[in-house]
Design a protein around this motif. Structure first.
Motif, short mmCIF file in Angstrom:
data_model
loop_
_atom_site.label_atom_id
_atom_site.label_comp_id
_atom_site.label_asym_id
_atom_site.label_seq_id
_atom_site.Cartn_x
_atom_site.Cartn_y
_atom_site.Cartn_z
N ALA A 91 -4.09 6.29 1.42
CA ALA A 91 -3.20 5.36 0.73
C ALA A 91 -3.88 4.88 -0.54
N ILE A 92 -3.06 4.35 -1.46
CA ILE A 92 -3.56 3.79 -2.71
C ILE A 92 -2.75 2.53 -3.01
N GLU A 93 -3.41 1.48 -3.50
CA GLU A 93 -2.72 0.24 -3.84
C GLU A 93 -3.39 -0.41 -5.04
N PRO A 94 -2.60 -1.14 -5.85
CA PRO A 94 -3.20 -1.82 -7.01
C PRO A 94 -4.11 -2.96 -6.54
N SER A 95 -5.17 -3.18 -7.27
CA SER A 95 -6.10 -4.26 -6.98
C SER A 95 -6.56 -4.86 -8.31
N LYS A 96 -7.44 -5.84 -8.23
CA LYS A 96 -7.93 -6.48 -9.44
C LYS A 96 -8.69 -5.46 -10.29
N ASN A 97 -8.28 -5.31 -11.52
CA ASN A 97 -8.93 -4.42 -12.49
C ASN A 97 -8.89 -2.95 -12.06
N GLY A 98 -7.83 -2.51 -11.38
CA GLY A 98 -7.76 -1.09 -11.05
C GLY A 98 -6.96 -0.81 -9.80
N PRO A 114 -11.81 1.60 -11.20
CA PRO A 114 -11.54 0.61 -12.27
C PRO A 114 -10.76 1.19 -13.43
N LEU A 115 -9.57 1.72 -13.15
CA LEU A 115 -8.70 2.28 -14.19
C LEU A 115 -7.31 1.69 -14.00
N SER A 116 -6.62 1.45 -15.10
CA SER A 116 -5.27 0.89 -15.02
C SER A 116 -4.23 1.95 -14.67
N MET A 136 0.85 -1.19 0.00
CA MET A 136 0.00 0.00 0.00
C MET A 136 0.88 1.24 0.00
N THR A 137 0.66 2.13 -0.95
CA THR A 137 1.48 3.34 -1.09
C THR A 137 0.76 4.53 -0.47
N PRO A 138 1.39 5.23 0.49
CA PRO A 138 0.74 6.39 1.08
C PRO A 138 0.54 7.50 0.06
N PHE A 139 -0.57 8.24 0.19
CA PHE A 139 -0.76 9.43 -0.63
C PHE A 139 0.29 10.47 -0.27
N SER A 140 0.55 10.61 1.02
CA SER A 140 1.57 11.55 1.48
C SER A 140 2.24 10.97 2.71
N LYS A 141 3.58 11.06 2.75
CA LYS A 141 4.34 10.62 3.92
C LYS A 141 4.76 11.80 4.79
N THR A 142 4.33 12.99 4.44
CA THR A 142 4.74 14.18 5.16
C THR A 142 4.07 14.23 6.52
N ARG A 143 4.84 14.53 7.56
CA ARG A 143 4.29 14.63 8.90
C ARG A 143 3.18 15.67 8.95
N THR A 144 2.23 15.48 9.84
CA THR A 144 1.03 16.33 9.82
C THR A 144 1.30 17.76 10.27
N ALA A 145 2.37 17.99 11.02
CA ALA A 145 2.77 19.37 11.36
C ALA A 145 4.20 19.55 10.86
N ARG A 189 -2.22 7.49 -12.15
CA ARG A 189 -2.39 8.94 -12.20
C ARG A 189 -3.86 9.31 -12.38
N LYS A 190 -4.57 8.58 -13.24
CA LYS A 190 -6.00 8.86 -13.42
C LYS A 190 -6.80 8.47 -12.19
N ALA A 191 -6.41 7.37 -11.52
CA ALA A 191 -7.12 6.95 -10.31
C ALA A 191 -7.01 8.01 -9.23
N VAL A 192 -5.84 8.63 -9.11
CA VAL A 192 -5.66 9.69 -8.12
C VAL A 192 -6.56 10.87 -8.42
N ARG A 193 -6.84 11.10 -9.70
CA ARG A 193 -7.66 12.25 -10.09
C ARG A 193 -9.16 12.01 -9.92
N VAL A 194 -9.63 10.75 -10.02
CA VAL A 194 -11.08 10.52 -10.09
C VAL A 194 -11.66 9.88 -8.84
N TRP A 195 -10.82 9.49 -7.84
CA TRP A 195 -11.38 8.79 -6.68
C TRP A 195 -12.44 9.63 -5.96
N ARG A 196 -12.24 10.95 -5.93
CA ARG A 196 -13.18 11.82 -5.22
C ARG A 196 -14.56 11.79 -5.87
N SER A 197 -14.60 11.71 -7.19
CA SER A 197 -15.89 11.64 -7.88
C SER A 197 -16.61 10.33 -7.56
#
Length: 446
Positions: free
Chosen positions: A101-108, A69-71, A1-10, A74-82
């Motif tokens: 976090a974001i991680e690859p899964s079956k079909n996306g 459901p996108l391969s 699982m890849t974090p969206f951001s590893k930057t400390r919160t403060a 970069r596009k997954a990061v843009r559309v997850w909110r929708s």
């Protein structure tokens, strides 16, 4: 699982106070950052420059896994909110969502998101203010517990099933996952073993898995109560560990996450809730970086001005070498080349282009043969039972059209053309036609 951001919160602070609003009063743990390492502060007095970090309880927020459901990541990061807007009852209106976090899964891709009602965020901030704490960071309880467990009890195997518990007199929070990946969480006044097993099954952890249980909270401080809780929830299956100073684990986690980079970082104080001090500190940091950059630039400029004569002498030497190379090219071509400084390349290219027709016959005599290239193309086509309907040749180009039984045959044939010594494909058209495929290919003989 890849974090969206590893930057400390403060990310602007060198000291932080983690605060948990417990049933017996606030629990506060302070850390400071020195040379990239965290140290527990022994002085309980508040540092005016410290960041104050608290959290949303599990019953006030939630974790959602959104499947995109996108391969393309970069596009997954843009559309997850929708997609989250579609899945949430009532949509995203009146809600805050922080991607963890974001991680690859079956079909996306799967995106783990922390979600809270804006009203709940305001209520929680006000609860801290009433206790005298103006939070810079409003974290997510389960995410904080999970990363603290990873720090104090690292997984022994990448696929180790884990359950992190936080138990107090008035609530129980459960976070489950595999290895370092947080999968789901839940909170309630009490849990039974069946409810936790359902939560485990929902994230693909079977009933026979060897689960590692990690506990924190005031209810697990007495050894007897901790063992009784594990016996009730785990049924004696698996191994169990207990946090150091379990009652203060949440406050400790909030402070560590504020000062230390890592996974699943979350701060609900965004948009209209962003703390003014956080904004001021970030502006100051950017100003300091800008001033430092300016200072370095001035030093570099001073060094450049001191060596300007040396640079000019080097430039003259380079210019003489370029002119000598130009005259050498002219002698080889038998043409005089006169150039002005800075225009040598353009003038030489123009002279070479002008002289090229005179040398073209010799190049053709020593270069690849169009006839031999044509023979190799036809031999490959005959071997693969391809039909050639038309051939055209002009200078160094061949155009071939015909029919093949399958697209794979055409692609393999063109691959041989591209990687062999016969030519390079510059245009191709492959279209289905009845029981086979028609093709038209144009190659350049190298």
């Amino acid at each position: 699982m890849t974090p969206f951001s590893k930057t400390r919160t403060a990310d602007w602070a060198a000291a932080a106070a983690g605060v948990e609003l417990a049933e017996g009063g606030p629990r506060v743990v302070r850390y400071y950052r020195r040379w990239g390492r965290l140290r527990l502060a022994q002085d309980e007095r508040r540092d005016p420059a410290e960041a104050v970090a608290g959290g949303m309880r599990e019953t006030e927020c939630a974790l959602r896994r959104i499947h995109v459901p996108l391969s393309s990541r970069r596009k997954a990061v843009r559309v997850w909110r929708s997609l989250l807007d579609i899945e949430l009852p009532g949509g995203m209106g009146g809600k805050a969502a922080i991607p963890l976090a974001i991680e690859p899964s079956k079909n996306g891709w799967d995106v783990l998101v922390a979600v809270a009602d804006r009203e709940a965020v305001s209520t929680r901030l006000e609860a801290y203010r009433q206790q005298g704490f103006d939070l810079h960071v409003l974290d997510h309880e389960s995410a904080a517990l999970w990363t603290q467990a990873l720090m104090e009890f690292p997984p022994e195997k990448p696929d180790e099933p884990r359950v992190v518990l936080y138990a107090t007199d008035d609530r129980l929070t459960v976070a489950v996952g595999v290895g370092a990946a947080l999968r789901a969480s839940a909170g309630a006044r009490a849990f039974e073993g069946k409810a936790i097993r359902r939560l485990l099954r929902s994230v693909g952890i079977g009933g026979n898995a060897e689960i590692r249980w990690i506990g924190g909270g005031s209810r697990v401080e007495p050894e007897g109560e901790w063992l009784a809780l594990i016996a009730r929830l785990a049924g004696g299956i698996g191994r169990h560990d207990r946090f150091f100073d379990p009652a203060a684990v949440l406050a400790r986690a909030y402070a560590c996450r504020a000062l230390q980079n890592g996974a699943l970082r979350c701060n609900f104080r965004v948009d209209e809730w962003v703390h003014p001090e956080s904004v001021r500190q970030r502006v100051r940091r950017h100003v300091r970086i800008g001033l430092l950059t300016l200072g370095v630039g001035l030093v570099a400029l001073a060094g450049f001005m001191a060596d300007v004569r040396w640079i000019e002498a080097c430039d003259r030497e380079v210019q003489r070498a370029i002119q000598a190379a130009v005259h050498t090219i002219g002698d080889h071509l038998g043409l005089p080349i006169e150039t002005a400084p800075g225009y040598e390349r353009a003038q030489v290219e123009a002279v070479i282009q002008e002289a090229e027709p005179r040398y073209r016959p010799f190049v053709r005599m020593t270069g690849p043969s169009l006839v031999s290239a044509l023979g190799r193309l036809l031999a490959s086509a005959r071997r693969d039972a391809m039909e050639v309907h038309r051939l055209e040749g002009e200078d160094d180009r061949l155009r071939v059209s015909g029919w093949a039984a399958s697209r794979e045959t055409v692609e393999r044939w063109m691959n041989e053309v591209s990687h062999g010594d016969g030519g390079r494909v510059i245009r191709k058209e492959i279209t289905p036609n009845g029981s086979g495929w028609t093709f038209e290919v144009e190659t350049v003989v190298r």
